[in-house]
Design a protein around this motif. Structure first.
Motif, PDB file in Angstrom:
ATOM      1  N   TYR A  98       0.829  -0.983  -0.298  1.00 33.39           N
ATOM      2  CA  TYR A  98       0.099   0.118   0.217  1.00 33.39           C
ATOM      3  C   TYR A  98       1.067   1.682  -0.519  1.00 33.39           C
ATOM      4  CZ  TYR A  98      -4.744  -1.867  -0.324  1.00 33.39           C
ATOM      5  OH  TYR A  98      -6.053  -3.059   0.200  1.00 33.39           O
ATOM      6  N   ALA A  99       1.760   0.818   0.557  1.00 34.60           N
ATOM      7  CA  ALA A  99       3.213   2.143   1.239  1.00 34.60           C
ATOM      8  C   ALA A  99       3.298   2.848  -0.544  1.00 34.60           C
ATOM      9  CB  ALA A  99       3.934   2.329   2.104  1.00 34.60           C
ATOM     10  N   ARG A 100       3.730   1.863  -0.968  1.00 36.86           N
ATOM     11  CA  ARG A 100       4.376   0.929  -2.076  1.00 36.86           C
ATOM     12  C   ARG A 100       3.208   2.187  -3.282  1.00 36.86           C
ATOM     13  NH1 ARG A 100       8.429  -3.055  -3.494  1.00 36.86           N
ATOM     14  NH2 ARG A 100       8.650  -1.511  -5.271  1.00 36.86           N
ATOM     15  N   GLN A 101       2.640   1.319  -3.698  1.00 39.08           N
ATOM     16  CA  GLN A 101       1.376   2.296  -4.750  1.00 39.08           C
ATOM     17  C   GLN A 101       1.514   3.439  -3.851  1.00 39.08           C
ATOM     18  OE1 GLN A 101      -2.140   0.341  -3.325  1.00 39.08           O
ATOM     19  NE2 GLN A 101      -2.830  -0.149  -5.670  1.00 39.08           N
ATOM     20  N   GLY A 102       1.166   4.398  -3.300  1.00 38.82           N
ATOM     21  CA  GLY A 102       1.121   5.673  -2.683  1.00 38.82           C
ATOM     22  C   GLY A 102       2.075   6.720  -3.188  1.00 38.82           C
ATOM     23  N   GLU A 103       3.537   6.007  -3.574  1.00 47.81           N
ATOM     24  CA  GLU A 103       5.250   5.946  -3.930  1.00 47.81           C
ATOM     25  C   GLU A 103       4.898   5.995  -5.369  1.00 47.81           C
ATOM     26  OE1 GLU A 103       8.300   4.162  -1.870  1.00 47.81           O
ATOM     27  OE2 GLU A 103       7.179   4.159  -0.375  1.00 47.81           O
ATOM     28  N   VAL A 104       3.963   5.533  -6.236  1.00 44.08           N
ATOM     29  CA  VAL A 104       4.406   5.054  -7.247  1.00 44.08           C
ATOM     30  C   VAL A 104       3.095   6.209  -7.445  1.00 44.08           C
ATOM     31  CG1 VAL A 104       3.118   4.187  -9.529  1.00 44.08           C
ATOM     32  CG2 VAL A 104       4.792   2.949  -7.563  1.00 44.08           C
ATOM     33  N   LEU A 105       1.914   6.877  -6.920  1.00 37.86           N
ATOM     34  CA  LEU A 105       1.162   7.726  -7.738  1.00 37.86           C
ATOM     35  C   LEU A 105       1.799   8.903  -7.678  1.00 37.86           C
ATOM     36  CD1 LEU A 105      -2.402   6.291  -6.106  1.00 37.86           C
ATOM     37  CD2 LEU A 105      -1.959   6.022  -8.256  1.00 37.86           C
ATOM     38  N   ARG A 106       2.368   9.115  -6.387  1.00 39.00           N
ATOM     39  CA  ARG A 106       3.076  10.806  -6.189  1.00 39.00           C
ATOM     40  C   ARG A 106       3.975  10.467  -6.900  1.00 39.00           C
ATOM     41  NH1 ARG A 106       2.464   9.232  -0.585  1.00 39.00           N
ATOM     42  NH2 ARG A 106       4.617   8.395  -0.889  1.00 39.00           N
ATOM     43  N   ARG A 107       5.337  10.383  -7.459  1.00 38.19           N
ATOM     44  CA  ARG A 107       6.091   9.933  -8.538  1.00 38.19           C
ATOM     45  C   ARG A 107       5.795  10.265  -9.410  1.00 38.19           C
ATOM     46  NH1 ARG A 107       8.734   5.830  -7.328  1.00 38.19           N
ATOM     47  NH2 ARG A 107       7.130   4.411  -8.373  1.00 38.19           N
ATOM     48  N   VAL A 108       4.570   9.727 -10.253  1.00 37.25           N
ATOM     49  CA  VAL A 108       3.719   9.527 -11.289  1.00 37.25           C
ATOM     50  C   VAL A 108       2.865  10.787 -11.748  1.00 37.25           C
ATOM     51  CG1 VAL A 108       2.125   8.580 -13.050  1.00 37.25           C
ATOM     52  CG2 VAL A 108       3.584   7.077 -12.054  1.00 37.25           C
ATOM     53  N   ALA A 109       1.675  11.179 -10.552  1.00 37.07           N
ATOM     54  CA  ALA A 109       1.706  12.905 -10.253  1.00 37.07           C
ATOM     55  C   ALA A 109       3.105  13.780 -10.863  1.00 37.07           C
ATOM     56  CB  ALA A 109       0.950  13.129  -9.333  1.00 37.07           C
ATOM     57  N   ALA A 110       3.673  13.641  -9.934  1.00 39.21           N
ATOM     58  CA  ALA A 110       5.257  14.642  -9.650  1.00 39.21           C
ATOM     59  C   ALA A 110       5.537  14.798 -11.470  1.00 39.21           C
ATOM     60  CB  ALA A 110       6.101  14.519  -8.823  1.00 39.21           C
ATOM     61  N   GLU A 111       5.608  13.546 -12.016  1.00 42.58           N
ATOM     62  CA  GLU A 111       6.405  13.819 -13.526  1.00 42.58           C
ATOM     63  C   GLU A 111       6.138  14.221 -14.289  1.00 42.58           C
ATOM     64  OE1 GLU A 111       8.480  10.195 -13.272  1.00 42.58           O
ATOM     65  OE2 GLU A 111       9.776  10.695 -11.486  1.00 42.58           O
ATOM     66  N   THR A 112       4.054  14.087 -14.359  1.00 48.33           N
ATOM     67  CA  THR A 112       3.193  14.555 -15.202  1.00 48.33           C
ATOM     68  C   THR A 112       2.484  15.638 -15.201  1.00 48.33           C
ATOM     69  OG1 THR A 112       1.684  13.016 -14.858  1.00 48.33           O
ATOM     70  CG2 THR A 112       3.412  12.361 -16.092  1.00 48.33           C
ATOM     71  N   ASP A 113       0.800  15.980 -15.785  1.00 49.29           N
ATOM     72  CA  ASP A 113       0.125  16.674 -15.229  1.00 49.29           C
ATOM     73  C   ASP A 113      -0.471  16.362 -14.540  1.00 49.29           C
ATOM     74  OD1 ASP A 113       1.738  18.640 -16.679  1.00 49.29           O
ATOM     75  OD2 ASP A 113       0.651  17.678 -18.718  1.00 49.29           O
ATOM     76  N   ALA A 114      -0.348  14.970 -13.695  1.00 51.10           N
ATOM     77  CA  ALA A 114      -1.957  14.484 -13.160  1.00 51.10           C
ATOM     78  C   ALA A 114      -1.931  15.306 -11.609  1.00 51.10           C
ATOM     79  CB  ALA A 114      -1.739  13.206 -13.056  1.00 51.10           C
ATOM     80  N   GLU A 115      -2.648  15.283 -10.642  1.00 47.83           N
ATOM     81  CA  GLU A 115      -2.452  16.150  -9.921  1.00 47.83           C
ATOM     82  C   GLU A 115      -3.166  14.817  -8.914  1.00 47.83           C
ATOM     83  OE1 GLU A 115      -3.028  19.007  -8.146  1.00 47.83           O
ATOM     84  OE2 GLU A 115      -3.552  19.692  -9.778  1.00 47.83           O
ATOM     85  N   TYR A 116      -1.681  14.852  -7.125  1.00 48.32           N
ATOM     86  CA  TYR A 116      -1.690  13.339  -6.352  1.00 48.32           C
ATOM     87  C   TYR A 116      -3.170  14.269  -5.504  1.00 48.32           C
ATOM     88  CZ  TYR A 116      -0.678  10.378  -3.135  1.00 48.32           C
ATOM     89  OH  TYR A 116       0.048   9.630  -1.317  1.00 48.32           O
ATOM     90  N   LEU A 117      -3.604  13.454  -4.727  1.00 48.82           N
ATOM     91  CA  LEU A 117      -4.465  13.621  -4.100  1.00 48.82           C
ATOM     92  C   LEU A 117      -4.300  12.768  -2.160  1.00 48.82           C
ATOM     93  CD1 LEU A 117      -6.602  15.377  -2.655  1.00 48.82           C
ATOM     94  CD2 LEU A 117      -8.839  13.838  -3.527  1.00 48.82           C
ATOM     95  N   PRO A 118      -3.145  13.025  -1.822  1.00 46.17           N
ATOM     96  CA  PRO A 118      -3.200  12.320   0.051  1.00 46.17           C
ATOM     97  C   PRO A 118      -4.862  11.784   0.829  1.00 46.17           C
ATOM     98  CG  PRO A 118      -2.719  14.511   0.528  1.00 46.17           C
ATOM     99  CD  PRO A 118      -2.850  14.156  -1.552  1.00 46.17           C
ATOM    100  N   THR A 119      -5.698  10.602   1.465  1.00 49.38           N
ATOM    101  CA  THR A 119      -6.105  10.603   1.599  1.00 49.38           C
ATOM    102  C   THR A 119      -5.950  10.075   3.122  1.00 49.38           C
ATOM    103  OG1 THR A 119      -6.247   8.015   1.641  1.00 49.38           O
ATOM    104  CG2 THR A 119      -7.552   9.250  -0.054  1.00 49.38           C
ATOM    105  N   SER A 120      -4.404  10.475   3.506  1.00 47.33           N
ATOM    106  CA  SER A 120      -4.374  10.653   5.430  1.00 47.33           C
ATOM    107  C   SER A 120      -4.455  11.187   6.231  1.00 47.33           C
ATOM    108  CB  SER A 120      -2.902  10.396   5.280  1.00 47.33           C
ATOM    109  OG  SER A 120      -2.502  11.838   4.745  1.00 47.33           O
ATOM    110  N   GLY A 121      -5.088  12.874   5.633  1.00 41.96           N
ATOM    111  CA  GLY A 121      -6.106  13.573   6.348  1.00 41.96           C
ATOM    112  C   GLY A 121      -7.359  13.520   6.253  1.00 41.96           C
ATOM    113  N   PHE A 122      -8.023  12.194   6.421  1.00 39.01           N
ATOM    114  CA  PHE A 122      -9.509  12.628   5.624  1.00 39.01           C
ATOM    115  C   PHE A 122     -10.155  11.873   6.970  1.00 39.01           C
ATOM    116  CE2 PHE A 122     -10.307  12.272   0.648  1.00 39.01           C
ATOM    117  CZ  PHE A 122      -9.527  12.782   0.533  1.00 39.01           C
ATOM    118  N   GLY A 123      -9.710  11.209   8.075  1.00 40.42           N
ATOM    119  CA  GLY A 123     -10.259  10.907   9.149  1.00 40.42           C
ATOM    120  C   GLY A 123     -10.519  10.000   8.665  1.00 40.42           C
TER     121      GLY A 123
END
Length: 167
Positions: A98-123
């Motif tokens: 799961y952690a690595r999935q998040g890392e992939v999504l963050r990395r891809v978003a940083a390297e493309t025009d995509a936005e990354y939306l973390p859910t850790s603060g969603f409660g």
């Protein structure tokens, strides 16, 4: 991970039907499967983002929520919940996935025009939001909280999006 879970379920059913005591796949083999899975996952996410971008679609990559950490172990049964959900796979390997999935999504978003939306603060860090014995799937209340928090997080992004129609 989903396919890995399916394999474990089939393997358990086979063992109960046949009485076979064959040991489950070893940690080394599972780790190798995780590495291959993460590489394929990144390839797939990059392809989806590229295709969406070519079509003029704005992508938001959402961190997959799950119950982990102190909240997951509030009753001392976190490892049992993860084992129940994923069979013979050690919970630490699942959480790493799961952690690595998040890392992939963050990395891809940083390297493309995509936005990354973390859910850790969603409660969503309480057992009450998840099915009993299941650290992944929501009960109705959890699904409503996720939907509400996603809507709140996405609303500001709508105002910055280009409103031109795709061809």
């Amino acid at each position: 991970l989903l396919y890995g879970k399916g394999i474990v379920v089939v393997r358990r059913a086979w063992r109960s039907l046949t009485g076979s005591t064959k040991a489950p796949r070893g940690t080394g083999e599972l780790r190798s499967a995780l590495e291959r899975g993460m590489a394929q996952y990144e390839t797939d996410v990059r392809a989806y983002v590229a295709i969406a971008g070519a079509l003029g679609v704005r992508m938001v990559l959402v961190e997959p929520p799950d119950i982990s950490g102190d909240a997951a172990n509030a009753d001392g049964h976190a490892a049992d919940r993860w084992r129940s959900a994923f069979g013979d796979v050690e919970p630490s390997l699942i959480l790493e996935g799961y952690a690595r999935q998040g890392e992939v999504l963050r990395r891809v978003a940083a390297e493309t025009d995509a936005e990354y939306l973390p859910t850790s603060g969603f409660g969503l860090d309480s057992l009450r939001f998840y099915e009993p014995g299941d650290p992944i799937h929501f009960v109705d209340e959890g699904a409503l909280v996720l939907a509400d928090r996603l809507a709140q997080a996405l609303r500001p992004l709508l105002h910055t999006a280009s409103l031109t129609a795709a061809p």
